[in-house]
Design a protein around this motif. Structure first.
Motif, PDB file in Angstrom:
ATOM      1  N   LYS B 223       1.293  15.024  56.556  1.00 60.18           N
ATOM      2  CA  LYS B 223       2.012  15.807  57.697  1.00 60.18           C
ATOM      3  C   LYS B 223       1.819  17.342  57.589  1.00 60.18           C
ATOM      4  O   LYS B 223       1.682  18.034  58.750  1.00 60.18           O
ATOM      5  N   ARG B 224       1.641  17.755  56.376  1.00 59.84           N
ATOM      6  CA  ARG B 224       1.284  19.242  56.564  1.00 59.84           C
ATOM      7  C   ARG B 224      -0.059  19.451  57.021  1.00 59.84           C
ATOM      8  O   ARG B 224      -0.518  20.619  57.204  1.00 59.84           O
ATOM      9  N   SER B 225      -0.873  18.588  57.106  1.00 62.57           N
ATOM     10  CA  SER B 225      -2.433  18.729  57.541  1.00 62.57           C
ATOM     11  C   SER B 225      -2.702  18.410  58.949  1.00 62.57           C
ATOM     12  O   SER B 225      -3.642  19.052  59.492  1.00 62.57           O
ATOM     13  N   LEU B 226      -1.749  17.908  59.621  1.00 61.88           N
ATOM     14  CA  LEU B 226      -1.882  17.448  60.895  1.00 61.88           C
ATOM     15  C   LEU B 226      -1.334  18.590  61.955  1.00 61.88           C
ATOM     16  O   LEU B 226      -0.649  18.439  62.775  1.00 61.88           O
ATOM     17  N   GLY B 253      10.949  12.253  62.542  1.00 66.83           N
ATOM     18  CA  GLY B 253      10.476  12.016  61.276  1.00 66.83           C
ATOM     19  C   GLY B 253       9.043  11.720  61.137  1.00 66.83           C
ATOM     20  O   GLY B 253       8.402  11.242  60.313  1.00 66.83           O
ATOM     21  N   ALA B 254       8.355  11.824  62.455  1.00 68.24           N
ATOM     22  CA  ALA B 254       6.862  11.533  62.528  1.00 68.24           C
ATOM     23  C   ALA B 254       6.259  12.743  61.813  1.00 68.24           C
ATOM     24  O   ALA B 254       6.537  13.584  61.328  1.00 68.24           O
ATOM     25  N   LEU B 255       4.834  12.209  61.235  1.00 70.65           N
ATOM     26  CA  LEU B 255       4.260  12.813  60.443  1.00 70.65           C
ATOM     27  C   LEU B 255       3.463  13.828  61.173  1.00 70.65           C
ATOM     28  O   LEU B 255       3.128  15.104  60.823  1.00 70.65           O
ATOM     29  N   GLY B 256       2.841  13.682  62.535  1.00 70.49           N
ATOM     30  CA  GLY B 256       2.419  14.741  63.194  1.00 70.49           C
ATOM     31  C   GLY B 256       2.176  13.951  64.494  1.00 70.49           C
ATOM     32  O   GLY B 256       2.247  12.884  64.715  1.00 70.49           O
ATOM     33  N   THR B 257       2.021  14.993  65.598  1.00 68.66           N
ATOM     34  CA  THR B 257       1.643  14.478  66.924  1.00 68.66           C
ATOM     35  C   THR B 257       0.746  15.370  67.695  1.00 68.66           C
ATOM     36  O   THR B 257       0.860  16.705  67.220  1.00 68.66           O
ATOM     37  N   GLY B 258      -0.232  14.783  68.476  1.00 71.11           N
ATOM     38  CA  GLY B 258      -1.195  15.486  68.969  1.00 71.11           C
ATOM     39  C   GLY B 258      -1.706  14.939  70.233  1.00 71.11           C
ATOM     40  O   GLY B 258      -1.178  14.061  70.526  1.00 71.11           O
ATOM     41  N   ILE B 259      -2.685  15.550  70.837  1.00 70.29           N
ATOM     42  CA  ILE B 259      -3.404  14.687  71.790  1.00 70.29           C
ATOM     43  C   ILE B 259      -4.475  14.149  71.443  1.00 70.29           C
ATOM     44  O   ILE B 259      -5.153  14.132  70.431  1.00 70.29           O
ATOM     45  N   PHE B 267      -0.927  11.151  70.582  1.00 67.99           N
ATOM     46  CA  PHE B 267      -0.626  10.355  69.666  1.00 67.99           C
ATOM     47  C   PHE B 267       0.565  11.037  68.699  1.00 67.99           C
ATOM     48  O   PHE B 267       0.582  12.063  68.736  1.00 67.99           O
ATOM     49  N   THR B 268       1.043   9.868  67.998  1.00 68.85           N
ATOM     50  CA  THR B 268       1.819  10.535  66.818  1.00 68.85           C
ATOM     51  C   THR B 268       1.404   9.319  65.693  1.00 68.85           C
ATOM     52  O   THR B 268       1.216   8.241  65.698  1.00 68.85           O
ATOM     53  N   LEU B 269       1.584  10.071  64.381  1.00 67.75           N
ATOM     54  CA  LEU B 269       1.406   9.235  63.327  1.00 67.75           C
ATOM     55  C   LEU B 269       2.819   9.051  62.440  1.00 67.75           C
ATOM     56  O   LEU B 269       3.309  10.483  62.339  1.00 67.75           O
ATOM     57  N   SER B 270       3.238   8.114  62.048  1.00 66.01           N
ATOM     58  CA  SER B 270       4.402   7.983  61.183  1.00 66.01           C
ATOM     59  C   SER B 270       4.162   7.047  59.887  1.00 66.01           C
ATOM     60  O   SER B 270       3.142   6.335  60.150  1.00 66.01           O
ATOM     61  N   LYS B 271       4.820   7.225  58.940  1.00 61.49           N
ATOM     62  CA  LYS B 271       4.961   6.257  57.885  1.00 61.49           C
ATOM     63  C   LYS B 271       5.981   5.279  58.245  1.00 61.49           C
ATOM     64  O   LYS B 271       7.284   5.524  58.258  1.00 61.49           O
ATOM     65  N   GLY B 272       5.395   3.828  58.218  1.00 63.11           N
ATOM     66  CA  GLY B 272       6.375   2.826  58.468  1.00 63.11           C
ATOM     67  C   GLY B 272       6.669   2.776  60.079  1.00 63.11           C
ATOM     68  O   GLY B 272       6.564   3.367  60.970  1.00 63.11           O
TER      69      GLY B 272
END
Lengths: 311, 311
Positions: B223-226, B253-259, B267-272
């Motif tokens: 999350k802190r890297s995205l 609660g997503a980890l990160g969102t970007g193009i 896109f968004t990355l999430s845990k679960g």
């Protein structure tokens, strides 16, 4: 606390930047470092009572070890004071983390004496105050490997976040320190302010693959990652015979060769001690007969970092 | 070879760049992708015999799947030819690797039919010829995750070197594809040619820590890297309501969102999976009543990549 307690520590030299990892990567050395004795004293405050090896200021507010120690006690407000003896082996200005070793040493030792109230990140934070005396800005790329050991990545300075990366077992460093002075201001001024997108892409691909190589113990990938197209072409101009050293060491089978910190020391990483020693000979051969004094070191990458020798 | 052989494959959508990893990182999707049937034919050469889903050229030298397949057979010189049926599900121009799926699909399928003479890196090399038809330059940041699966890092294009990074088990992607067209030329022109050293340092520290996070299954570090301070501020201007989507997904609660790639998909990355589905709802809510057509997908990060469904 009535009785005097003291701790004797080893504070290692470190290599920062590590080719592709300008301002973020670093690793810790084992065979070169300072020693320090720190003891409690009923008189509050920090006193530097002995400095051996190099001529450095005894005034607490001018000595990096004094400034970092003061930052710690300003926060902790202990009932005692501390006396610091510094046995300096890392030459100031060498590029292998001399000021970081001093700045880390005093706060690590005081933390040990006080029952470890602080974690390694907090100790780095205090030590950064000392580093700032030497380099006019707070940074952690030498402090992180000194305090955490092994290979480190400074993820962010604010808030301070340090990642400890794994270190393959057979990773050895060779260092040559040409005894010339590079002024910090000059080493900074020579850096480009802007980099091309293409150089940037190359650099972050190399940092990513270097981290992957450390995790997978892939020495060949490590070798293919240890490149720096951004800083090295500029700063290497300040280091005599840099390209010759680089060529000679890579011909010995080294994984990579670059500038240690902002120089003038040059580091090489190798798989195995025998290659690291062959690299040392190749480095020496380049500098012999060139009327530059130099020193060389061979060291395993030190997984442990700063430590108590005898308390 | 007398009898006709055929293979039925799934060629997945992919997300490239992944915030900090512009031009080098990518990951593979599971629930969105094309299907293709490729069969041997006594008539040499490549023929595209069916295209369903979207209107794409049947001429071998104009269709990315045809061009990549041709590159492979130019090298292999097989005694047979190949017929390709394309069942296209990934909309061209969506930013989730539509052309990469086509380019990878044909070469993967032919390789299967011919007894796997090529490894994944070689297949990527052929597929890059097809990608070049779609994007006017050879790149591999969507092909690598399509062919290798999981999370990939394109270490270098010449020679081509792809690193397969580990994928934490619970990593899910959510995609929203606003049905607008972003011209490749515009997405390129808007990129800065130069980046500041400070932005560069931030970017390679994030790439290094993202790779470390994948190895250590540290979702919070992921999350802190995205983050992407270099490309996203520019390209996000071409995507309607990007910042609103980003804010809403991070609040879920997503980890990160970007193009995704060069957009317009986000896109968004999430845990679960449950967070990934909540993110999908949040994304839809932003776009509803905004008179933009869109599609959304939720997918586990696909560790396997392109595969035979039925041969």
């Amino acid at each position: 606390m009535n009785s005097t307690k003291e701790v004797y520590i080893f504070s290692p030299g470190t290599v920062s930047n590590v080719s592709c990892g300008f301002d973020v990567l670093g690793f810790c050395l084992e065979t070169v470092g300072d020693k320090m004795v720190v003891r409690t004293s009923p008189q509050k405050g920090i006193r530097i009572t002995k400095i051996e090896g190099f001529d450095l200021p005894f005034e607490t507010d001018k000595n990096v070890a004094g400034v970092s120690a003061q930052a710690l006690i300003d926060d902790l407000k202990p009932d005692v004071g501390f006396e610091i003896e510094i046995y300096k082996h890392i030459k100031p200005g060498s590029g292998i983390g001399s000021s970081a070793a001093s700045a880390a040493g005093s706060v690590f030792a005081i933390n040990e004496l006080m029952g470890k109230p602080y974690d390694k990140t907090q100790l780095t934070q205090f030590a950064m105050k000392g580093e700032a005396v030497a380099s006019q800005s707070e940074h952690a790329d030498n402090l992180a490997p000194a305090i955490f050991g092994g290979f480190t990545l400074v993820k962010s300075l604010s808030p301070l976040e340090i990642l400890k990366l794994p270190v393959p077992d057979e990773l050895y460093a060779t260092i040559i320190h040409p005894q010339i002075e590079i002024k910090t201001a000059e080493a900074r001024a020579i850096l480009p302010k802007m980099v091309s997108m293409q150089q940037g892409i190359l650099q972050w691909s190399n940092v990513g693959s270097l981290v992957h190589a450390l995790h997978t113990e892939d020495y060949e990938l490590l070798k293919r990652s240890l490149h720096d197209a951004i800083v090295e072409p500029h700063r290497s101009q300040l280091i005599p015979h840099f390209n010759e050293i680089k060529k000679a060491t890579l011909e010995c089978g080294a994984l990579g060769t670059g500038i240690s910190g902002s120089g003038p020391s040059i580091f090489t990483l190798s798989k195995g001690e025998s290659t690291a020693k062959a690299v040392e000979q190749a480095m020496r051969k380049v500098y012999e007969n060139k009327s530059i004094d130099f020193e060389t070191y061979v060291s395993k990458v030190n997984p442990e970092g700063i430590k108590v020798i005898n308390s």
